[in-house]
Structures are given as C-alpha cells and as structure tokens.
Design a protein around this motif. Structure first.
Motif, PDB file in Angstrom:
ATOM      1  N   LEU A 196       0.821  -1.207   0.000  1.00  0.00           N
ATOM      2  CA  LEU A 196       0.000   0.000   0.000  1.00  0.00           C
ATOM      3  C   LEU A 196       0.853   1.255   0.000  1.00  0.00           C
ATOM      4  O   LEU A 196       1.939   1.274   0.576  1.00  0.00           O
ATOM      5  CB  LEU A 196      -0.913   0.003   1.227  1.00  0.00           C
ATOM      6  N   SER A 197       0.337   2.290  -0.611  1.00  0.00           N
ATOM      7  CA  SER A 197       1.027   3.579  -0.613  1.00  0.00           C
ATOM      8  C   SER A 197       0.837   4.253   0.747  1.00  0.00           C
ATOM      9  O   SER A 197      -0.047   3.889   1.519  1.00  0.00           O
ATOM     10  CB  SER A 197       0.465   4.480  -1.716  1.00  0.00           C
TER      11      SER A 197
ATOM     12  N   VAL B 209      -8.214   2.607   3.185  1.00  0.00           N
ATOM     13  CA  VAL B 209      -7.892   2.570   1.758  1.00  0.00           C
ATOM     14  C   VAL B 209      -9.056   3.090   0.924  1.00  0.00           C
ATOM     15  O   VAL B 209      -8.860   3.886   0.008  1.00  0.00           O
ATOM     16  CB  VAL B 209      -7.495   1.137   1.315  1.00  0.00           C
TER      17      VAL B 209
ATOM     18  N   GLY C  75      -7.162   5.976  -0.142  1.00  0.00           N
ATOM     19  CA  GLY C  75      -6.096   5.309  -0.885  1.00  0.00           C
ATOM     20  C   GLY C  75      -6.130   5.557  -2.384  1.00  0.00           C
ATOM     21  O   GLY C  75      -7.046   6.166  -2.926  1.00  0.00           O
TER      22      GLY C  75
ATOM     23  N   ASP D  38      -3.963   0.840  -4.316  1.00  0.00           N
ATOM     24  CA  ASP D  38      -4.265   0.419  -2.945  1.00  0.00           C
ATOM     25  C   ASP D  38      -5.580  -0.359  -2.904  1.00  0.00           C
ATOM     26  O   ASP D  38      -5.692  -1.390  -2.230  1.00  0.00           O
ATOM     27  CB  ASP D  38      -4.368   1.620  -2.003  1.00  0.00           C
TER      28      ASP D  38
END
Length: 101
Positions: free
Chosen positions: A10-11, A36, A40, A44
C-alpha cells in the motif's frame, strides 16, 4: 482469509499517520479496508481486494458506524451496494432535494 497471501503493498497516501511496515493487516483488517477506500490510491484498492476479498470488504464498509462519502461511493459503484446496506447511513435523516418552501 488465506494467510499464505502476500501482504498488501500500500502507498502512504492513506496511511500518513502510521508506520505501514508495522501494521498487522489481519488484526486491523477493517481499519485498513476503510482507510484505503476513504483515502487510498487505485492500486491500494486493488491490493485490498486481492488480499481481503470482496466479502470482507463489503462486511467492513457496511457495518462501520462512520464512513467518508468517497468510500460509500466506491462501495456503491464497485460492489453494487445500496444506501440501505450501510449501517452508517441508517437513522440519518435523508436530505431532500426539494425545499418545502
């Protein structure tokens, strides 16, 4: 949930306030899913779908008491949910498009 699956990548866009490396994705599944969908990136979202599956995501977003409009919209669009399925929308006065005056 299949424990053999690789953890989601995930970012930091939706997780500016925590250290992603130390996040327990299984223990905090609902938190991760909601964060998310609320904040996100598209990648994501694809990662949580891969990791948790559709059923877990639907359960998380329909049973939570609070959900940002972006996540509600994504739930409606991607998982074909209606307003009635969201716990966070139950008991809320529905905003009318028309004024009584």
């Amino acid at each position: 949930m299949d424990k053999i699956k690789n953890k989601p990548v995930l970012s930091s866009q939706g997780f500016w306030d925590i250290e992603l490396r130390s996040l327990d994705f299984d223990h905090y599944a609902s938190f991760t899913i909601i964060r998310v969908l609320e904040r996100g990136t598209e990648n994501d979202i694809q990662e949580i779908i891969r990791y948790y599956g559709t059923d877990a995501i639907i359960k998380a977003i329909t049973t939570t008491k609070s959900l940002l409009p972006r996540a509600q919209l994504l739930g409606k669009q991607r998982f074909h949910l209606s307003n009635e399925q969201f716990e966070c929308l139950k008991g809320s006065p529905q905003v009318s498009r028309y004024s009584m005056y």
